[in-house]
Design a protein around this motif. Sequence first.
Motif, short mmCIF file in Angstrom:
data_model
loop_
_atom_site.label_atom_id
_atom_site.label_comp_id
_atom_site.label_asym_id
_atom_site.label_seq_id
_atom_site.Cartn_x
_atom_site.Cartn_y
_atom_site.Cartn_z
N LYS A 84 61.13 9.22 44.38
CA LYS A 84 60.45 10.40 44.91
C LYS A 84 58.99 10.40 44.52
O LYS A 84 58.65 10.23 43.35
CB LYS A 84 61.12 11.68 44.40
CG LYS A 84 60.48 12.95 44.93
CD LYS A 84 61.16 14.18 44.36
CE LYS A 84 60.49 15.45 44.86
NZ LYS A 84 61.13 16.66 44.30
N VAL A 85 58.14 10.59 45.51
CA VAL A 85 56.71 10.73 45.26
C VAL A 85 56.39 12.21 45.15
O VAL A 85 56.66 12.96 46.09
CB VAL A 85 55.88 10.08 46.40
CG1 VAL A 85 54.39 10.25 46.13
CG2 VAL A 85 56.24 8.62 46.55
N PRO A 86 55.85 12.68 44.02
CA PRO A 86 55.54 14.11 43.88
C PRO A 86 54.60 14.58 44.98
O PRO A 86 53.68 13.86 45.38
CB PRO A 86 54.86 14.19 42.50
CG PRO A 86 55.37 12.99 41.77
CD PRO A 86 55.56 11.92 42.81
N GLY A 87 54.84 15.76 45.47
CA GLY A 87 54.02 16.32 46.54
C GLY A 87 52.63 16.68 46.06
O GLY A 87 52.39 16.86 44.87
N ARG A 88 51.72 16.78 47.01
CA ARG A 88 50.34 17.14 46.68
C ARG A 88 50.25 18.64 46.39
O ARG A 88 50.95 19.45 46.99
CB ARG A 88 49.40 16.80 47.84
CG ARG A 88 49.29 15.31 48.10
CD ARG A 88 48.36 15.04 49.26
NE ARG A 88 48.21 13.63 49.51
CZ ARG A 88 47.32 12.84 48.93
NH1 ARG A 88 46.49 13.38 48.05
NH2 ARG A 88 47.25 11.56 49.20
N HIS A 89 49.37 19.00 45.46
CA HIS A 89 49.14 20.40 45.13
C HIS A 89 47.95 20.92 45.94
O HIS A 89 46.97 20.21 46.15
CB HIS A 89 48.85 20.55 43.64
CG HIS A 89 50.00 20.16 42.77
ND1 HIS A 89 51.09 20.96 42.57
CD2 HIS A 89 50.23 19.03 42.05
CE1 HIS A 89 51.94 20.36 41.76
NE2 HIS A 89 51.44 19.17 41.43
N LYS A 90 48.08 22.15 46.34
CA LYS A 90 47.00 22.77 47.09
C LYS A 90 45.80 22.99 46.19
O LYS A 90 45.92 23.44 45.06
CB LYS A 90 47.47 24.12 47.66
CG LYS A 90 46.44 24.78 48.55
CD LYS A 90 46.96 26.09 49.12
CE LYS A 90 45.93 26.75 50.01
NZ LYS A 90 46.43 28.03 50.56
N LYS A 91 44.62 22.66 46.69
CA LYS A 91 43.40 22.81 45.89
C LYS A 91 43.08 24.30 45.73
O LYS A 91 43.27 25.10 46.64
CB LYS A 91 42.23 22.10 46.57
CG LYS A 91 42.39 20.58 46.62
CD LYS A 91 41.17 19.93 47.22
CE LYS A 91 41.32 18.41 47.23
NZ LYS A 91 40.13 17.75 47.81
N LYS A 92 42.57 24.62 44.56
CA LYS A 92 42.21 25.99 44.25
C LYS A 92 40.70 26.15 44.24
O LYS A 92 39.99 25.26 43.78
CB LYS A 92 42.78 26.41 42.89
CG LYS A 92 44.30 26.39 42.83
CD LYS A 92 44.80 26.82 41.48
CE LYS A 92 46.32 26.81 41.42
NZ LYS A 92 46.83 27.22 40.08
N GLY A 93 40.24 27.27 44.74
CA GLY A 93 38.82 27.53 44.74
C GLY A 93 38.34 27.99 43.38
O GLY A 93 39.11 28.41 42.52
N ARG A 94 37.05 27.91 43.16
CA ARG A 94 36.45 28.35 41.91
C ARG A 94 35.87 29.75 42.08
O ARG A 94 35.68 30.23 43.21
CB ARG A 94 35.35 27.37 41.47
CG ARG A 94 35.88 25.98 41.19
CD ARG A 94 34.74 25.10 40.71
NE ARG A 94 35.21 23.74 40.46
CZ ARG A 94 35.65 23.31 39.29
NH1 ARG A 94 35.70 24.15 38.27
NH2 ARG A 94 36.05 22.07 39.13
N LEU A 95 35.58 30.35 40.97
CA LEU A 95 35.00 31.68 40.97
C LEU A 95 33.49 31.56 40.81
O LEU A 95 33.01 31.00 39.84
CB LEU A 95 35.59 32.50 39.82
CG LEU A 95 35.23 33.99 39.79
CD1 LEU A 95 35.73 34.67 41.05
CD2 LEU A 95 35.83 34.65 38.56
N TYR A 96 32.73 32.10 41.74
CA TYR A 96 31.27 31.95 41.73
C TYR A 96 30.59 33.32 41.73
O TYR A 96 31.14 34.32 42.19
CB TYR A 96 30.80 31.17 42.96
CG TYR A 96 31.19 29.73 42.96
CD1 TYR A 96 30.37 28.76 42.38
CD2 TYR A 96 32.40 29.31 43.49
CE1 TYR A 96 30.72 27.43 42.36
CE2 TYR A 96 32.77 27.98 43.47
CZ TYR A 96 31.92 27.04 42.91
OH TYR A 96 32.28 25.72 42.90
N LEU A 97 29.37 33.32 41.20
CA LEU A 97 28.54 34.51 41.27
C LEU A 97 27.84 34.57 42.62
O LEU A 97 27.92 33.65 43.43
CB LEU A 97 27.50 34.48 40.14
CG LEU A 97 28.07 34.53 38.70
CD1 LEU A 97 26.94 34.32 37.70
CD2 LEU A 97 28.77 35.85 38.44
N ASN A 98 27.12 35.67 42.85
CA ASN A 98 26.43 35.83 44.13
C ASN A 98 25.35 34.79 44.36
O ASN A 98 25.02 34.45 45.49
CB ASN A 98 25.82 37.24 44.21
CG ASN A 98 26.88 38.32 44.29
OD1 ASN A 98 27.98 38.07 44.78
ND2 ASN A 98 26.56 39.52 43.81
#
Length: 303
Positions: A84-98
């Motif tokens: 079994k090949v582990p599935g890909r994880h969804k990328k998470k966004g970062r928290l940014y200032l204005n």
Amino acid sequence: MVYAQQKLGITERQACAALGQSRSVQRHAPKRADDEAALTADILALARQYGRYGYKRITALLRTQGWVVNHKRVERIWRREGLKVPGRHKKKGRLYLNDGSCIRLRPCWANHVWAYDFVAERLTDGTKIRTLTVVDEYTRECLSLRTGYRLQADDVMTVLTELFTTRGVPDHIRSDNGSEFTAKSIRSWLARLGIKTLYIEPGSPWENGYNESFNGRLRDECLNGETFHTLREAQVILEQWRHHYNHIRPHTSLGYKPPAPLACMKGATGIMEAASAYAPAPSIMPPMHPPNCNLNTGPINGG
């Protein structure tokens, strides 16, 4: 080709001519390397030992064992054997200032930013135990796994004291807002040592991403596959896993190399090894800040 011969009742020569395929290609018998069986056996052995590793990490382990092998060949064998090949994880966004700058301070050198957190587990009789995990965000090395029934602020200070003595004093320590980390005794003690605390926003575990990722690997690769009958058993197994994580386990962000061989810091007196659990204790003097590092965005030009 065989289907065309049977369906149309023609010879192999006629079928090849009709399909535009050379007869030599049709009659070519694939040859497998002499070491195919041995390589397959080693891949299966590693897959059994490290059930949560994919073929790329298995390839890195094979190379450390002396195999000169391409990851495509390992993938072919991996899929042929039904692994079994582990599935890909969804990328998470970062928290940014204005203004577009990132809130989270990025590590730029060893001992720049440490992170710690707790992981909960239970013994077979239902008794709750806790593990304090401490990681160096730059080297990805696990500095400590302290397991006990009740770990409080005094226990956290004890662990940090041992690490400061043997590994040096970090510039920053990142954590959540748990009472063990926000106690006045710890905050005043760290302030006297010149260590800045980085507390994440409540309910925002992604701001402590390095430690949360490590805790996920710890639970996925160790805690979910082990049964602990006693506290001492849990302490021994977790320490063995920490040694494996630091010195053997390939880390994707480090080019499929373990964290410990890369955990070197450059101080005022030169290069000091600070990776191996059995290496001599490094100086507690903080490292010099690299000139090509931005404290908010990380190394400049991949530095």
